[in-house]
Scaffold this active site. Structure first.
Site, PDB file in Angstrom:
ATOM      1  N   GLY B 360       3.405  -3.268  -4.372  1.00 24.82           N
ATOM      2  CA  GLY B 360       2.029  -3.567  -4.750  1.00 24.82           C
ATOM      3  C   GLY B 360       1.858  -3.431  -6.252  1.00 24.82           C
ATOM      4  O   GLY B 360       2.798  -3.661  -7.032  1.00 24.82           O
ATOM      5  N   SER B 361       0.687  -2.995  -6.665  1.00 24.52           N
ATOM      6  CA  SER B 361       0.324  -3.062  -8.086  1.00 24.52           C
ATOM      7  C   SER B 361       1.153  -2.175  -9.001  1.00 24.52           C
ATOM      8  O   SER B 361       1.142  -2.370 -10.216  1.00 24.52           O
ATOM      9  CB  SER B 361      -1.155  -2.705  -8.243  1.00 24.52           C
ATOM     10  OG  SER B 361      -1.929  -3.607  -7.494  1.00 24.52           O
TER      11      SER B 361
END
Lengths: 381, 616
Positions: B360-361
C-alpha cells in the site's frame, strides 16, 4: 597322668602329627592366597578383608575340631543312624525353609552364619556307611551292595534337588572307595559304573535342571542351548582361568606383584587359579605334594587302624579329600565342568572350612584311639 | 600283605594317578603353552570413549540466556524387562534391577556373593504411586504410558530403526529421580537416567526465532553425520527442532570428544593414545534485546490483530526486535500442537519474514525516491488531485480530494494521484531499479527462513498495472523486515543495511546509493507525515520521539467486506536516526496510521527508556 594338662599331653601324643602339619600348611596357603586374590584390605573399607575373615573361620573350625577330638569317634558311629536321619531331615527342611540364591536352595540362615546342610551330609554319609558296613561281608555280592547304595542315593537325590550337582556327585567316590575297601568286587563296581553311565541319559532328561543340563552340554562341547550372554559368561570364566593358570609359567608372577588376570570367584572355587598364577608350576607342584602327602598319611592311618568302622571312616575321608581336590582343580583347568566345589582347606568360606575340619577331625580321632579291636579280624580277611 | 591294606593302597594309587593326570595338564599349560597364555594375559585392548559436547547457549543482545543445555533426568522403560525384579545386596545395600528370570550373581559394589541379595517387592497398588503423584497421572495411566512407549519402540524396531525407546517421561524433577533411584522396586519396568535437556528460558517470547531443541528424531543422525557424530552420539545429545535452534544446529552442537585408551586384561588403562576433549557448541548472541522484544510483542498484541513489528538499528543493520502475532509457547507446544496447527490465524507463521503482503502507501517512499533519482519528479512541480485518477477506460480513486499537491504534501497526505502520475512518468524500469537497490523482491539475508516478495518489473507492469504499483497496490508484495530495511536505509543516508539477527555476522551498511538531496526530500516528507497538520500519522503519539514515518492502508477485498492491511514504516529521531521500524497489521478495518501508530509509539516509549538507560 591326672588333670587337664596330662590329658592334653596324652591327646597330643596320639595325634597324627603328619596330618595336622599338612592340613595346617593347606590352611595357611589358603589364607595367603585369599589375601593375594582379594587384597589385604577390602575395597569398600568398611567390612573385614576376606583373608581376615578366613582366619577367623580357621580359628573357629580349629576349636570345633579340638572339641570333636574329645568325643570318641565310636560314640558318634554308634549314633550314625540318628545322625543320618537328622541329616536327611535337614536336607528336606532346607528345600522348604532354606534361603534361595542363584536359583538353588542350599542355606539355612542362622543369624551370624549361613549353614549349608549338604556340606555336613557328606560327612554324615561317611559315618553312616562306616557304621553300616563295619561288620558286614555281604558287599562282596551284588545284592549286598544295595544297602550302601540306597544309603547314598537318598541324600544325593535331595542334594540334587537343591540343586547342587558338585556336592551330590562327590558322594559317589566316597561310596565306591568305602565299599571297595570293604571287599566289593571290582567287576561288580565296574558293572555299576557302566549301568550308571547308561542311566545318566534318563537322569539327564528327567532329573537335572535345564541349567545343569546345559553345563554338561557345554563341557561336552555343545553350547547351542545357551543364550549369547550365558555363552559369553561361561566362555569368559573358562578362558580367564586358563589364561591365569597358563600365564603363571614355571615360577609364577609373585604373591602380590604384577597385575593379575581377572578371574570371577577367585577366592572361593577358583583359588587354585590364583596359586597357579602367582607361584607358577612350582607352587602347583608344592600344593600337589602336600595333597599327595595328606592322602598317603591318611592311607597309612587307614592301614594302621584295626577297628573296621575307624578304618572305613578314614577311607571315606580320604576319598572325600581326594575327590574334591581332583574335581576342583580339574574344573579350573578345563578338564571338568564348572560345578561349584571348593578346594578343601584352601578356598574361602566358613561352611566349607568347617566341614573339611570336621572330616579331618574324624580321621585324627580314629588315629588317637587305635586300641579298640572288637572284631576278630578285618572284614576283608 | 593284608588284602584290605592292599585295597586301600590300590585306591590311593588310583587317586594319585588321577591327580597326576591333572598335574600333567597344569604342567602342559604352564610350561609348554605358557608363552601363548602370557601373550593373552598381556594382550591389550583398545577402547574408545565418545564424549558428547555441550550444546552452545543462545543469548540475547545483552547476554541474557534464552536457551541453554542443563542436566536433568528422563524416565526410560526397561526394554524386555517389563516384569523386572529388584534385588538389594545385603552387605552394601546397592540395588540391581534384573529380568524376571535372572538372579544376581555377585555384587558389583562390594563383591558379595549372589546369595547375599534379597528381592525387594512392593504390593501392586503401591506401584507407580510416587511417580504418578509427581506428574499428575494415575498409576494406571503410567502403566498405559509405558506400554505405549514400548509398542512405539517395537514398531520402530520393526522398520529397522536403531533408535532406543523414547522416555516415558521427560525432564522429571530431582526429587522424583532420587526416589526412583532409591526405590526402583516401586516403579518396576522403569529406570531413571541422567540426560541433557535444552531449556528455553523464555518459551513464550519470540518462539519463531529461537525455536526448540530436544531429543534427536529419525532424520537427525543422517543430518549430523558429516559433523562426525555417529548414530548413538546423536541419540545422546539435544538437537534443534525449529527456529534458530534448527538453522544453527551445526554451530550449536559442537564437536565430539574422543578418548582412545589401551587397557590391559584387568581393565586398567595403560596408555592413552588420543584424548580429544569435546568442544562445546558456539555461543550464539542475538542482536535482539529481550526487553525490547517483549515490549514489541506486547505492543503488537495490544492492537488485537495478527501482524508483525520489526525494529532495526540503521547504522548497523542489527535487528533489535522482531515480533509476530499470534504466537505460541514452546513450553506447551507438545500438548497444544494439534490446536495450534488447526488455528485459522496460523500462529506458526512468522509474519515478520515469511508472509509478503501488499504494502500500500508505504511503497510511495520507494516511488518518490525512484522518481527523484530518475529525474522525472520535480519537487516543486504540483499535480492536481480531484479525488481520482481518470484516463479513458480507467479510473483509480484517491483517499481524498487533495487539490494541487507537491511531493512533500503528496507524501504527507498520501495522495495516490500524485504517485500514479509520477510512476507513469518514470516507467516501470526506474521503479524496478530502485526496488532492487533497496533489496526488495529478495530475501534480506537474515539467518532465518524468509519470503522474497515481489516487485514491479518492466514486462509485467504497463498501463494500469504500473499505475497500481506506483502507490503500492497490485503486483507488489513485501515483508515487514524488507520494509524495515527500506526505512533503515532511508534513515542512515541511503546506505543499504544488511539486517542481522546474530551479532557480528553480517556486513555493515554499504556506500550511499542515493543522492543526499533526493533522500532529504523523502525524509522531509516522512517527517511531515508525523508532524504535519494533515499528516496521515499525525496525533498517533509519534511526535514525542521526533519520528518520521509513512503509513499505508492496502485494501483487501474479502467476503466480510473492506478489510485492510495496515502499515507504518519510519525511523526516529528525525535528525540523527538511531532506530528504524516497520509495523504491519493484517485484516483490520482501521487505517495504517490509526492501527500501527499506537503500536509503534508504545514500542518507541520502551525503546527510549532502554536508550536512556544505556541500552545499545
Amino acid at each position: 597322668m591326672t588333670g587337664l594338662g596330662g590329658r592334653i599331653r596324652g591327646a597330643v601324643h596320639g595325634l597324627d602329627r603328619r596330618i595336622v602339619i599338612l592340613v595346617s600348611l593347606l590352611a595357611i596357603l589358603g589364607v595367603l592366597f585369599i589375601m593375594s586374590a582379594s587384597g589385604a584390605a577390602n575395597p569398600d573399607g568398611t567390612s573385614q578383608p576376606f583373608w581376615l575373615r578366613q582366619l577367623r573361620w580357621l580359628l573357629l573350625s580349629g576349636l570345633a575340631l579340638v572339641g570333636l577330638l574329645t568325643v570318641p569317634y565310636r560314640w558318634v558311629v554308634e549314633r550314625a543312624y540318628l545322625l543320618y536321619g537328622l541329616g536327611i531331615l535337614s536336607l528336606v527342611a532346607v528345600l522348604f525353609l532354606g534361603r534361595s540364591s542363584h536359583g538353588s536352595t542350599r542355606w539355612f540362615s542362622l543369624g551370624v552364619m549361613d549353614v549349608q546342610p549338604s556340606e555336613f551330609a557328606k560327612i554324615i554319609l561317611i559315618v553312616t556307611l562306616a557304621r553300616y558296613i563295619r561288620f558286614r561281608r555281604s558287599q562282596r555280592t551284588m545284592k549286598g551292595l544295595v544297602g550302601p547304595f540306597v544309603l547314598t542315593l537318598v541324600p544325593m537325590a535331595l542334594i540334587l534337588k537343591q540343586p547342587d550337582l558338585g556336592t551330590a556327585l562327590l558322594m559317589l567316590p566316597i561310596l565306591f572307595a568305602m565299599v571297595y575297601v570293604a571287599g566289593a568286587r571290582a567287576r561288580h563296581l565296574a558293572l555299576i559304573v557302566v549301568l550308571g553311565v547308561a542311566a545318566m541319559v534318563p537322569v539327564y532328561h528327567l532329573v537335572l535342571k535345564s541349567y545343569q543340563q546345559r553345563r554338561i552340554d557345554v563341557f561336552l562341547g555343545d553350547d547351542s542351548g545357551l543364550s549369547r550372554i550365558e555363552r559369553r559368561d561361561i566362555f569368559y570364566h573358562n578362558q580367564q582361568a586358563a589364561i591365569a593358570v597358563g600365564s603363571g609359567g614355571i615360577f609364577g608372577k609373585g604373591l602380590l606383584t604384577g597385575s593379575p588376570v581377572r578371574v570371577p570367584e577367585s577366592q572361593t572355587d577358583f583359588i587354585f587359579v590364583v596359586i597357579a598364577e602367582r607361584w607358577g608350576f612350582l607352587g602347583v607342584f608344592f600344593l600337589f605334594g602336600i595333597q599327595a602327602a595328606l592322602l598317603l598319611a591318611l592311607m597309612d592311618l587307614a592301614a594302621r587302624t584295626r577297628e573296621p568302622s575307624g578304618k572305613l571312616l578314614v577311607v571315606g575321608v580320604l576319598a572325600l579329600f581326594g575327590g574334591q581336590f581332583l574335581v576342583n582343580v580339574a574344573m579350573t583347568v578345563g578338564l571338568a565342568p564348572i560345578t561349584g566345589l571348593t578346594l578343601p582347606f584352601v578356598s574361602y568360606g566358613g561352611s566349607s572350612l568347617l566341614s573339611s575340619m570336621v572330616a579331618v577331625g574324624f580321621a585324627l580321632n580314629v588315629g588317637m584311639r587305635p586300641d579298640f579291636v572288637l572284631a576278630r579280624r578285618d572284614f576283608g580277611d | 600283605m593284608n588284602p584290605v591294606t592292599r585295597r586301600i593302597r590300590i585306591l590311593v594309587l588310583a587317586l594319585l594317578l588321577l591327580h597326576a593326570v591333572v598335574l600333567v595338564r597344569v604342567f602342559a599349560m604352564q610350561v609348554f603353552m605358557s608363552s601363548r597364555f602370557i601373550d593373552e594375559a598381556e594382550r591389550q585392548t583398545h577402547r574408545t570413549r565418545r564424549l558428547v559436547p555441550r550444546r552452545g547457549p543462545i543469548l540475547d543482545r545483552a547476554g541474557r540466556v534464552l536457551a541453554s543445555e542443563e542436566p536433568g533426568y528422563h524416565v526410560l522403560p526397561w526394554i524386555g524387562r517389563r516384569d523386572s525384579r529388584v534385588w538389594r545386596c545385603g552387605r552394601c545395600l546397592r540395588t540391581v534391577t534384573l529380568g524376571a528370570r535372572t538372579l544376581p550373581r555377585k555384587c558389583r559394589g562390594c563383591g558379595a556373593p549372589g546369595e547375599r541379595f534379597d528381592e525387594l517387592t512392593v504390593p501392586r497398588p503401591e506401584r507407580y504411586a510416587g511417580i504418578a503423584r509427581h506428574v499428575d497421572l494415575t498409576p494406571e495411566e503410567i502403566e498405559d504410558l509405558i506400554e505405549r512407549t514400548l509398542t512405539r519402540y517395537e514398531e520402530r524396531k520393526e522398520r529397522g530403526s536403531l533408535r532406543g525407546p523414547d522416555p516415558v517421561l521427560q525432564d522429571v524433577p530431582l526429587e522424583l529421580a532420587r526416589e526412583m533411584h532409591l526405590h526402583p522396586e516401586r516403579t518396576p519396568g522403569l529406570r531413571i537416567v541422567g540426560a541433557r535437556l535444552r531449556y528455553n528460558h523464555h518459551p513464550a517470547v519470540m518462539p519463531h526465532l529461537v525455536g526448540s531443541a530436544g531429543l534427536a528424531r529419525e532424520r537427525d543422525p543422517e543430518r549430523l553425520a558429516p559433523l562426525g557424530f555417529r548414530l548413538f552420539d546423536v541419540y545422546r545429545m539435544t538437537v534443534g527442532h525449529s527456529g534458530l535452534e534448527k538453522i544453527l544446529d551445526e554451530r550449536l552442537v559442537g564437536r565430539m570428544g574422543i578418548q582412545e585408551v589401551v587397557v590391559d586384561h584387568a581393565g586398567i588403562v595403560v596408555h592413552t593414545s588420543r584424548d580429544d576433549e569435546p568442544v562445546p557448541g558456539d555461543t550464539v548472541r542475538l542482536t535482539i534485546d529481550l526487553e525490547l522484544q517483549r515490549e514489541a510483542e506486547r505492543a503488537l498484541d495490544g492492537c488485537g490483530y495478527s501482524g508483525a513489528f520489526v525494529a532495526i538499528d540503521p547504522s548497523t543493520g542489527e535487528i533489535l526486535a522482531m515480533a509476530t502475532a499470534p504466537r505460541y509457547d514452546i513450553a506447551t507446544l507438545g500438548k497444544e500442537y494439534e490446536r495450534l496447527a488447526a488455528d485459522p490465524a496460523k500462529p506458526f507463521q512468522n509474519r515478520a519474514t515469511s508472509t509478503p503482503a501488499t504494502p500500500g502507501s508505504v511503497f510511495k517512499v520507494v516511488t518518490a525516491l525512484a522518481g527523484l533519482e530518475a529525474g522525472t519528479i520535480d519537487p516543486r512541480h504540483t499535480v492536481h488531485c480531484t479525488g481520482a485518477f481518470v484516463r479513458p477506460g480507467l479510473s483509480i480513486g484517491c483517499n481524498g480530494v487533495h487539490g494541487d499537491v507537491d511531493l512533500l504534501e503528496a507524501l504527507e497526505r498520501s495522495c495516490n494521484v500524485y504517485f500514479i502520475e509520477a510512476g507513469i512518468a518514470m516507467g516501470a524500469l526506474a521503479l524496478e531499479k530502485t526496488c532492487l537497490l533497496l533489496g526488495l523482491g529478495a530475501p534480506t539475508g537474515l539467518q532465518v527462513a524468509e519470503a522474497s516478495g515481489s516487485i514491479p518489473s518492466e514486462e509485467r507492469c504497463r498501463g494500469f498495472a504500473l499505475a497500481m504499483v506506483s502507490f503500492g497496490q497490485g503486483r507488489v508484495a513485501t515483508t515487514p523486515v524488507q520494509m524495515a530495511r527500506v526505512a533503515a536505509t532511508i534513515a542512515n543516508g541511503g546506505r543499504l543495511v544488511h539486517p542481522s539477527l546474530i551479532v557480528g555476522e553480517r556486513p555493515r551498511p554499504g556506500p550511499p546509493l542515493f543522492d543526499r538531496a533526493n533522500l532529504d526530500l523523502v525524509r522531509d516528507g516522512m517527517y511531515a507525515v508525523v508532524h504535519g497538520r494533515r499528516g496521515t500519522a499525525h496525533r498517533v503519539g509519534l511526535t514525542t520521539f521526533s519520528a518520521a514515518a509513512k503509513t499505508g492502508t492496502a485494501e483487501r477485498t474479502t467476503a466480510e467486506g473492506g478489510l485492510n492491511n495496515a502499515w507504518l514504516i519510519g525511523y526516529a529521531p528525525h535528525h540523527d536516526p538511531t532506530v528504524a521500524f516497520a509495523c504491519y497489521v493484517e485484516m483490520t478495518p482501521g487505517h495504517g496510521g490509526k492501527v500501527c501508530g499506537p503500536v509503534v509509539a508504545r514500542w518507541l516509549a520502551a525503546w527510549k527508556r532502554w536508550r536512556d538507560g544505556g541500552g545499545r
